[in-house]
Design a protein around this motif. Structure first.
Motif, short mmCIF file in Angstrom:
data_model
loop_
_atom_site.label_atom_id
_atom_site.label_comp_id
_atom_site.label_asym_id
_atom_site.label_seq_id
_atom_site.Cartn_x
_atom_site.Cartn_y
_atom_site.Cartn_z
N VAL A 1 29.60 47.03 30.93
CA VAL A 1 30.98 47.40 31.18
C VAL A 1 31.06 47.85 32.64
CG1 VAL A 1 32.88 48.95 30.61
CG2 VAL A 1 31.36 48.16 28.79
N ARG A 2 31.98 47.21 33.38
CA ARG A 2 32.09 47.52 34.80
C ARG A 2 33.50 48.03 35.05
NH1 ARG A 2 34.18 44.75 38.77
NH2 ARG A 2 33.44 45.16 40.87
N PHE A 3 33.57 49.21 35.70
CA PHE A 3 34.89 49.79 35.96
C PHE A 3 35.06 49.95 37.46
CE2 PHE A 3 38.15 53.00 36.21
CZ PHE A 3 39.04 52.57 35.23
N GLU A 4 36.17 49.43 37.97
CA GLU A 4 36.38 49.50 39.43
C GLU A 4 37.79 49.99 39.74
OE1 GLU A 4 35.62 45.83 41.61
OE2 GLU A 4 37.00 46.57 43.15
N ILE A 5 37.85 50.92 40.70
CA ILE A 5 39.18 51.39 41.13
C ILE A 5 39.34 50.94 42.58
CG2 ILE A 5 40.72 53.37 41.40
CD1 ILE A 5 38.99 54.92 39.48
N SER A 6 40.43 50.21 42.86
CA SER A 6 40.62 49.76 44.24
C SER A 6 42.09 49.88 44.60
CB SER A 6 40.16 48.32 44.40
OG SER A 6 40.90 47.51 43.55
N GLU A 7 42.31 49.86 45.93
CA GLU A 7 43.68 49.99 46.39
C GLU A 7 44.37 48.63 46.27
OE1 GLU A 7 45.73 51.92 50.22
OE2 GLU A 7 43.59 52.31 50.06
N ARG A 8 45.67 48.64 46.00
CA ARG A 8 46.41 47.38 46.01
C ARG A 8 47.63 47.56 46.90
NH1 ARG A 8 47.90 44.68 41.12
NH2 ARG A 8 49.99 44.04 41.67
#
Ligand code: ADP
Length: 669
Positions: A433-440
């Motif tokens: 399980v891969r969780f990523e938070i990035s700006e959009r």
């Protein structure tokens, strides 16, 4: 004797004679002596009078019932033989269609004694005899009926775009009406078989040609209409759109077989389109209702199963605890299991309430300032603890800078928990399980756009399920086989909350390979640096704080019909040292208020005999000013409003938490 001038004579004749020509009956050559009205143009186009006569019929100038007799008569060769034999004046009457009017007309031929094979010259005239013979034939019922039926047919014809009468014995057809000649461009009279053949070939593609061919087969029409007054076919023409075609019986022979039938056509493109759309909408609504219904049924079955399982744990563990009351370790173990089951139950109920509230848009999204990186750390810790107790390979990345933003941290976490817990639930042990938070990009300097991407290598979602997973209560079958607990509410809640923050939740998935959920939201960037302090006190500290109140001189009336709830309230309130008095319904509460002085009244709403609203009103009507706090499981805005309306001062939703008690006591004691 008065002499009429030639002009006057011509003017007089002109009124009644449509046409007067001198014709060579053998060659068809003719010279106009008098032409009027529309014939003027027509006649000039022809060199041969026979051609003009044929065109006159095929252009629909003769009422269809008179077409046969007119054609029979208006044959120059026949006229020639008749005149040779009789040398008499001969004529035929027919009804002429002039615009929408029907007038009786006489077509006559004159010749003088010099008429012979060598001199085949005759005078042909067409004269209006309608006025002359109206009185005479008006007396005949037949005339009236014919005129009426023409009017009726004219009127009815307007409900169809075209009507042709077909004489099934001779195979001929005649036009009765045609409202749009550009679309139905067939001759006005002719042989039905030929007309249909050409019309179908011109307007229909191979795909639907055969049906129309079969329907218009003139040889079988009589048989098909044996026991019916009409037959109909709706057909889709590549050139004309949808058209409804009908055969309607006009009359029958003695064997009951149709003699004359109407062929009536109506363009139904827009009607058909509407019908198709209505049908599709109905089907869609039906399917949606069916799906929603079965989703609800499944949900209820599952809910009652899940709730019973959890309740069973609560009740069973409490029995075990009672039996082992002297075994402290065992009792504590039972209590912690009761606690865990209770929390899961609460989660289920909260989800349900949440969705109802979110769907009715009665959820408020808080606008607190918080630090984004703190939020990321909190969530990371939460999801790690969650993943750590399983064998999943979990990775967590965040590329978003630390900015103070305004929003509802709790609700954002709720969105993410729903998504991450699904990844955990639907990914077999050992999966990733891969969780990523990035700006959009948000397109606005004052707004932070954020993508939360959760990718797993789990069971994936089939194409048929993927369209439904955001519908409330919907659960995929393969998911049901795997997960122990679920309600089908997680994703609809997540999506609803994300849309309330200007975003959405999107999904991509492949069965057996895994799923990728992307939740995105937009958060205003805070101008102030002030971050709301968070309540992270452990429960023991909270209990201590509760004890600090030490309100030994205060007395609280708890109005509560449920004994356990009354006991919980009593137990928790008493921790502060207050004295607690209990009334088990509204009546008892009023009696107690009359005889005692209280510092605070905590009022349940739903109670037998007299509910909390009524009891509060009565208490206020006694002139009692003691603060009253509604204490109820009804936690909707409307319930809060009703409590205030009844004269209460505050509202505390169940289950009662220590935080709530502290804030109420701080405010009212
Ligand atoms: P629940 O998980 O309680 O069934 P949700 O609304 O959270 O309800 O999810 C709805 C359905 O979407 C699930 O029943 C499952 O079929 C599917 N689903 C959601 N997340 C995943 C995932 N990560 N992998 C596979 N299926 C998923």
């Amino acid at each position: 004797m008065m002499q009429l001038s030639q002009d006057k004579i011509i003017a007089f004749i002109s009124k009644r004679y449509y046409k007067v020509v001198e014709v060579n009956l053998l060659t068809g050559e003719f010279a106009e002596l008098k032409v009027s009205h529309d014939e003027l143009e027509m006649a000039s186009k022809y060199n041969n009078l026979q051609d003009w006569l044929d065109a006159f019929v095929s252009d629909g100038n003769v009422h269809y019932e008179d077409v046969n007799s007119f054609q029979e008569f208006a044959n120059l060769k026949k006229i020639y033989s008749n005149l040779l034999e009789n040398k008499n004046n001969i004529s035929v009457r027919y009804r002429r269609i002039i615009g929408s009017e029907l007038r009786w007309v006489k077509f006559g031929v004159l010749c003088d004694d010099s008429f012979s094979k060598e001199n085949p010259m005759a005078i042909i005239y067409i004269i209006d005899i309608d006025d002359d013979i109206r009185d005479e034939i008006y007396k005949h019922k037949e005339f009236k009926t014919q005129n009426y039926s023409f009017t009726i047919i004219e009127a009815l014809a307007k409900t169809y775009d075209c009507i042709y009468i077909n004489d099934l014995k001779s195979g001929k057809y005649f036009e009765v009406s045609n409202l749009d000649r550009t679309r139905i461009d067939v001759p006005k009279v002719g042989l039905a078989r030929e007309m249909f053949y050409e019309w179908i070939n011109k307007n229909f593609t191979d795909e639907n040609k055969q049906d129309v061919m079969d329907f218009t087969n003139i040889d079988t029409v009589a048989e098909r209409l044996k026991n019916r007054q009409s037959i109909n076919l709706g057909c889709n023409s590549s050139r004309l759109g949808w058209i409804s075609i009908n055969f309607i019986v006009v009359d029958r022979d003695e064997d009951g077989l149709a003699n004359n039938v109407l062929f009536a056509g109506k363009f139904i493109d827009s009607e058909k389109q509407r019908e198709i759309e209505a049908k599709e909408a109905l089907e869609e609504a039906y399917n949606a209702a069916r799906l929603a219904n079965s989703a609800k049924t499944n949900f209820l079955a599952r809910m009652s199963h899940d709730m019973r399982t959890l309740m069973n744990a609560v009740l069973g563990m409490s029995v075990i605890a009672q039996v082992n009351i002297d075994n402290k370790e065992k009792t504590l173990d039972c209590l912690s299991k009761i606690d865990a089951s209770g929390l899961l139950l609460l989660q289920l109920i909260n989800d349900l309430l949440d969705l109802t509230k979110i769907e009715s848009r009665s959820v408020n999204i808080n606008t607190d300032v918080f630090s984004f990186s703190e939020f990321v750390n909190d969530f990371k810790a939460y999801s790690k603890s969650f993943m750590d107790c399983s064998e999943h390979e979990f990775s967590f990345i965040s590329n978003v800078p630390d900015i103070k933003v305004i929003g509802d941290k709790r609700r954002i976490i709720q969105i993410l928990i729903n998504i991450v817990s699904n990844a955990h639930k639907y990914t077999p042990e050992g999966g990733k399980v891969r969780f990523e938070i990035s700006e959009r990009p948000s397109g606005d300097n004052g707004i932070l756009g954020v993508n939360f991407i959760c990718e797993d290598t789990g069971i994936g979602i089939s194409e048929e399920n993927i369209d439904h997973i955001f519908e409330p209560f919907y659960q995929g079958q393969d998911a049901l086989d795997i997960a122990q607990y679920g309600s089908g509410l997680g994703l609809p809640i997540a999506r609803n909350l994300a849309t309330m923050m200007g975003g959405d939740v999107l999904v991509e998935s492949e069965v057996g390979k895994g799923s990728k959920f992307t939740a995105y939201i937009y958060l205003p960037i805070a101008e102030t640096e002030e971050v709301k302090k968070e309540d992270k006190e452990p429960i023991v500290d909270k209990l201590e704080k509760l004890k600090e109140f030490e309100n030994t001189d205060k007395t609280i009336l708890v109005v509560e019909d449920n004994e356990i709830n009354a006991e919980i309230a009593n137990g928790l309130f008493s921790l502060t040292g207050v004295s607690v008095d209990i009334a088990y319904d509204g009546f008892e509460a009023i009696e107690k208020v009359k005889n005692n002085v209280y510092d605070l009244i905590c009022m349940d709403i739903r109670m037998p005999k007299m509910d909390g609203y009524e009891a509060a009103k009565k208490i206020r009507s006694l002139g009692v000013k003691t603060p009253i706090v509604a204490m109820t499981a009804n936690a909707y805005a409307e319930d809060i409003y009703n409590s205030f309306e009844a004269g209460m001062n505050d509202h505390m939703a169940k289950p009662i938490s220590i935080d709530k008690i502290i804030s109420i006591f701080e405010k009212w004691l």
